[in-house]
Design a protein around this motif. Structure first.
Motif, PDB file in Angstrom:
ATOM      1  N   GLY A 101       7.541   2.230  12.842  1.00 47.30           N
ATOM      2  CA  GLY A 101       7.603   1.094  11.927  1.00 47.30           C
ATOM      3  C   GLY A 101       6.527   1.124  10.869  1.00 47.30           C
ATOM      4  N   ALA A 102       5.453   1.882  11.118  1.00 45.86           N
ATOM      5  CA  ALA A 102       4.357   1.930  10.146  1.00 45.86           C
ATOM      6  C   ALA A 102       4.608   2.931   9.037  1.00 45.86           C
ATOM      7  CB  ALA A 102       3.055   2.282  10.861  1.00 45.86           C
ATOM      8  N   GLU A 103       5.756   3.663   9.113  1.00 45.03           N
ATOM      9  CA  GLU A 103       6.000   4.722   8.164  1.00 45.03           C
ATOM     10  C   GLU A 103       6.795   4.271   6.948  1.00 45.03           C
ATOM     11  OE1 GLU A 103       7.885   7.695  10.499  1.00 45.03           O
ATOM     12  OE2 GLU A 103       6.100   8.131  11.710  1.00 45.03           O
ATOM     13  N   GLN A 104       7.111   2.975   6.845  1.00 49.58           N
ATOM     14  CA  GLN A 104       7.828   2.471   5.696  1.00 49.58           C
ATOM     15  C   GLN A 104       6.949   2.554   4.453  1.00 49.58           C
ATOM     16  OE1 GLN A 104      11.019   1.708   5.816  1.00 49.58           O
ATOM     17  NE2 GLN A 104      11.079   2.106   8.020  1.00 49.58           N
ATOM     18  N   PRO A 105       7.473   3.042   3.323  1.00 47.92           N
ATOM     19  CA  PRO A 105       6.646   3.209   2.117  1.00 47.92           C
ATOM     20  C   PRO A 105       6.034   1.908   1.613  1.00 47.92           C
ATOM     21  CG  PRO A 105       8.697   4.440   1.929  1.00 47.92           C
ATOM     22  CD  PRO A 105       8.814   3.605   3.162  1.00 47.92           C
ATOM     23  N   TRP A 106       6.785   0.808   1.707  1.00 48.48           N
ATOM     24  CA  TRP A 106       6.269  -0.450   1.166  1.00 48.48           C
ATOM     25  C   TRP A 106       5.032  -0.931   1.926  1.00 48.48           C
ATOM     26  CZ3 TRP A 106       5.832  -4.819   4.125  1.00 48.48           C
ATOM     27  CH2 TRP A 106       6.561  -4.867   5.319  1.00 48.48           C
ATOM     28  N   VAL A 107       4.943  -0.569   3.234  1.00 49.22           N
ATOM     29  CA  VAL A 107       3.763  -0.949   4.014  1.00 49.22           C
ATOM     30  C   VAL A 107       2.526  -0.292   3.430  1.00 49.22           C
ATOM     31  CG1 VAL A 107       2.668  -0.840   6.280  1.00 49.22           C
ATOM     32  CG2 VAL A 107       5.127  -1.300   6.104  1.00 49.22           C
ATOM     33  N   PHE A 108       2.633   0.977   3.094  1.00 51.54           N
ATOM     34  CA  PHE A 108       1.506   1.703   2.502  1.00 51.54           C
ATOM     35  C   PHE A 108       1.052   1.055   1.202  1.00 51.54           C
ATOM     36  CE2 PHE A 108       0.236   4.855  -0.691  1.00 51.54           C
ATOM     37  CZ  PHE A 108      -0.916   5.354  -0.107  1.00 51.54           C
ATOM     38  N   HIS A 109       2.006   0.645   0.361  1.00 47.11           N
ATOM     39  CA  HIS A 109       1.657   0.071  -0.936  1.00 47.11           C
ATOM     40  C   HIS A 109       1.051  -1.325  -0.794  1.00 47.11           C
ATOM     41  CE1 HIS A 109       3.245   3.301  -3.432  1.00 47.11           C
ATOM     42  NE2 HIS A 109       4.305   3.349  -2.639  1.00 47.11           N
ATOM     43  N   VAL A 110       1.524  -2.106   0.157  1.00 48.28           N
ATOM     44  CA  VAL A 110       0.913  -3.419   0.405  1.00 48.28           C
ATOM     45  C   VAL A 110      -0.538  -3.247   0.859  1.00 48.28           C
ATOM     46  CG1 VAL A 110       0.929  -5.424   1.948  1.00 48.28           C
ATOM     47  CG2 VAL A 110       3.053  -4.655   0.879  1.00 48.28           C
ATOM     48  N   ILE A 111      -0.765  -2.304   1.769  1.00 48.02           N
ATOM     49  CA  ILE A 111      -2.127  -2.044   2.245  1.00 48.02           C
ATOM     50  C   ILE A 111      -3.011  -1.567   1.096  1.00 48.02           C
ATOM     51  CG2 ILE A 111      -3.507  -0.528   3.709  1.00 48.02           C
ATOM     52  CD1 ILE A 111      -1.206  -0.629   5.740  1.00 48.02           C
ATOM     53  N   GLY A 113      -2.759  -2.362  -2.061  1.00 47.90           N
ATOM     54  CA  GLY A 113      -3.099  -3.525  -2.868  1.00 47.90           C
ATOM     55  C   GLY A 113      -4.179  -4.373  -2.226  1.00 47.90           C
ATOM     56  N   LEU A 114      -4.100  -4.566  -0.921  1.00 43.41           N
ATOM     57  CA  LEU A 114      -5.092  -5.381  -0.223  1.00 43.41           C
ATOM     58  C   LEU A 114      -6.445  -4.671  -0.133  1.00 43.41           C
ATOM     59  CD1 LEU A 114      -2.813  -6.896   2.545  1.00 43.41           C
ATOM     60  CD2 LEU A 114      -3.828  -8.087   0.608  1.00 43.41           C
ATOM     61  N   LYS A 115      -6.444  -3.358  -0.129  1.00 43.47           N
ATOM     62  CA  LYS A 115      -7.713  -2.631  -0.173  1.00 43.47           C
ATOM     63  C   LYS A 115      -8.406  -2.828  -1.524  1.00 43.47           C
ATOM     64  CE  LYS A 115      -7.747   1.597   1.561  1.00 43.47           C
ATOM     65  NZ  LYS A 115      -7.284   2.974   1.876  1.00 43.47           N
ATOM     66  N   VAL A 383      -4.659 -12.921  -2.766  1.00 43.29           N
ATOM     67  CA  VAL A 383      -3.943 -12.119  -1.772  1.00 43.29           C
ATOM     68  C   VAL A 383      -2.523 -11.831  -2.256  1.00 43.29           C
ATOM     69  CG1 VAL A 383      -2.949 -12.118   0.541  1.00 43.29           C
ATOM     70  CG2 VAL A 383      -5.298 -12.894   0.208  1.00 43.29           C
ATOM     71  N   VAL A 384      -1.812 -12.876  -2.676  1.00 44.16           N
ATOM     72  CA  VAL A 384      -0.435 -12.714  -3.167  1.00 44.16           C
ATOM     73  C   VAL A 384      -0.421 -11.800  -4.394  1.00 44.16           C
ATOM     74  CG1 VAL A 384       1.551 -13.910  -4.147  1.00 44.16           C
ATOM     75  CG2 VAL A 384       0.304 -14.928  -2.230  1.00 44.16           C
ATOM     76  N   THR A 385      -1.400 -11.993  -5.284  1.00 41.87           N
ATOM     77  CA  THR A 385      -1.469 -11.184  -6.503  1.00 41.87           C
ATOM     78  C   THR A 385      -1.640  -9.705  -6.187  1.00 41.87           C
ATOM     79  OG1 THR A 385      -2.435 -13.026  -7.740  1.00 41.87           O
ATOM     80  CG2 THR A 385      -2.727 -10.817  -8.657  1.00 41.87           C
ATOM     81  N   PHE A 386      -2.562  -9.389  -5.275  1.00 34.26           N
ATOM     82  CA  PHE A 386      -2.828  -7.977  -4.983  1.00 34.26           C
ATOM     83  C   PHE A 386      -1.746  -7.346  -4.109  1.00 34.26           C
ATOM     84  CE2 PHE A 386      -6.940  -8.798  -6.798  1.00 34.26           C
ATOM     85  CZ  PHE A 386      -7.308  -7.571  -7.319  1.00 34.26           C
ATOM     86  N   VAL A 387      -1.043  -8.141  -3.323  1.00 33.96           N
ATOM     87  CA  VAL A 387       0.150  -7.619  -2.645  1.00 33.96           C
ATOM     88  C   VAL A 387       1.174  -7.193  -3.701  1.00 33.96           C
ATOM     89  CG1 VAL A 387       2.159  -8.251  -1.257  1.00 33.96           C
ATOM     90  CG2 VAL A 387      -0.130  -8.859  -0.460  1.00 33.96           C
ATOM     91  N   GLY A 388       1.321  -8.044  -4.728  1.00 28.88           N
ATOM     92  CA  GLY A 388       2.228  -7.691  -5.829  1.00 28.88           C
ATOM     93  C   GLY A 388       1.768  -6.455  -6.571  1.00 28.88           C
ATOM     94  N   LEU A 391       2.677  -3.442  -4.433  1.00 32.09           N
ATOM     95  CA  LEU A 391       4.108  -3.140  -4.477  1.00 32.09           C
ATOM     96  C   LEU A 391       4.507  -2.550  -5.833  1.00 32.09           C
ATOM     97  CD1 LEU A 391       5.530  -6.296  -2.656  1.00 32.09           C
ATOM     98  CD2 LEU A 391       5.435  -3.958  -1.778  1.00 32.09           C
ATOM     99  N   LEU A 392       3.814  -2.997  -6.885  1.00 33.10           N
ATOM    100  CA  LEU A 392       4.121  -2.489  -8.226  1.00 33.10           C
ATOM    101  C   LEU A 392       3.810  -1.017  -8.346  1.00 33.10           C
ATOM    102  CD1 LEU A 392       5.033  -3.323 -11.117  1.00 33.10           C
ATOM    103  CD2 LEU A 392       2.622  -3.778 -11.623  1.00 33.10           C
TER     104      LEU A 392
END
Length: 396
Positions: A101-111, A113-115, A383-388, A391-392
């Motif tokens: 479940g951790a291999e989804q590409p969107w998970v990597f991009h969300v992380i 952004g939060l970094k 938080v919401v901004t950097f998640v976006g 994802l961008l």
């Protein structure tokens, strides 16, 4: 109960968004509990940071435990720990039992952004603490020397050496002591009287007696759980320097029970989720106790955090009292200046170097710093901004 519930949900929220490791956690705690809620002042907060630097265990979790302890007693400390650790525990456990479940590409991009957000928060914390604790030439010099030393020779040994030298210098020289207030908020009578000898005795008995108890005949499941608890309690008792140091120590403690690939997978998972990196124990506990992975994960997690919390209970009230004595106050001020340097070095590496890899990332960090520092946007909006933002990046 109202105060206790507030401690829990405040730390639960932070446990969901606190990416970036211990330095970032210090920044999040400062924005929430010092700047916004005023649960404690900047000096008391810095004293708790310096205490967590000298005790073994997870520094940022010990800091959160101490904040909860001061706000709502021992139940508050426990509520802070559960709230801050629960999101990480759940995510790590799910990763341990279903890694795909951790291999989804969107998970990597969300992380990712939060970094970037972690860079913004730590930079803000560094600037705030620099203004508060480096207000004379001597303390600014201590901070600069710390930054140079830790960037040049990044190691746990150098960190302990710098903090020890700073404390000794402040104790004997007392630079500009009168320019900084040493008044601290005294802990409650319940904290200072009841929780001092008992937690220390419990720590020592568990540290030295439990290894002997594990060799005594017991039902196989009970013996296995005791061995598991002992392994992680021993590791938590000996780790100075935070989550990054716990990996080699756990490798030595657990030995050949798990492969290096499993260790590195758990380490990567602990870095990828918010909250304390000590939840690496969650992953390893689930792997070491496959017949009941949830029990293994829970036992390992509680065991690795427990030593640090027992030591906080033992020394927190004494540390606060000592902070009012001139020589000790001088040492604490010098340590606080060194901690500022430590945070600046952590801001550069690993936080900035692991998060910023392009001009777009750097631009995002600068805009985020402006929004946090100048516009003073709520952290949830950021938080919401950097998640976006994260994802961008998947479209580039």
């Amino acid at each position: 109960m109202k105060k206790l519930f507030e401690v829990f949900w405040r730390f639960l929220f932070l446990g969901c968004i606190s990416f970036g490791g211990p330095a970032a956690h210090i920044g999040y705690f400062q924005k929430t509990f010092v700047d916004k809620l005023k649960w404690l002042d900047q000096t008391s907060y810095a004293n708790l940071i310096s205490l967590s630097q000298f005790l073994p265990g997870p520094g940022s979790s010990q800091l959160g435990f101490a904040i909860g302890l001061r706000q709502a007693g021992l139940p508050g400390g426990i509520a802070a720990f559960i709230g801050f650790t629960l999101p990480s525990f759940i995510l790590i456990y799910l990763l341990a039992t279903n890694i795909s479940g951790a291999e989804q590409p969107w998970v990597f991009h969300v992380i990712s952004g939060l970094k970037l957000l972690a860079v913004v928060v730590v930079a803000d914390a560094c600037l705030t603490m620099y203004k508060s604790f480096c207000n004379n030439y001597t303390h600014r010099l201590i901070a600069v020397i710390t930054v140079i030393a830790l960037i040049t020779l990044p190691s746990l040994t150098m960190q302990i050496f710098i903090l020890t030298i700073a404390a000794s210098f402040g104790f004997f020289v007392n630079p500009s002591l009168k320019s900084v207030t040493t008044e601290v908020t005294q802990p409650s009578a319940l904290t200072s009287r009841q929780f001092k000898i008992l937690p220390l005795m419990l720590f020592l008995i568990t540290l030295f007696a439990l290894p002997l108890a594990t060799v005594v005949g017991a039902p196989i499941n009970t013996a296995d759980i005791m061995v598991l608890f002992n392994q992680f309690f021993q590791a938590g008792s000996m780790v100075f320097g935070g989550g990054h140091v716990v990996l080699p120590l756990l490798q030595q403690t657990i030995g050949e029970a798990l492969s290096n690939d499993v260790f590195l997978t758990g380490y990567a998972a602990a870095q990828a989720v918010p909250g304390p990196m000590f939840t690496l124990a969650t992953f390893l506990g689930a792997e070491l106790f496959p017949q009941a992975p949830l029990i293994g994960a829970t036992v390992a997690t509680l065991a690795i955090f427990l030593p640090g919390f027992l030591l906080v209970l033992t020394f927190e009230s004494t540390w606060q009292s000592l902070a009012t004595k001139p020589k000790v106050a001088g040492a604490i001020m010098a340590v606080n200046a060194a901690v500022v340097g430590l945070l600046f070095s952590a801001l550069y590496h690993p936080i900035f170097t692991s998060a910023v890899s392009s001009l777009f990332d750097l631009f995002s960090v600068l805009i985020g710093f402006y929004l946090l520092r100048i516009v003073k946007l709520p952290i949830i909006v950021l938080v919401v901004t950097f998640v976006g933002v994260g994802l961008l990046t998947q479209f580039y």
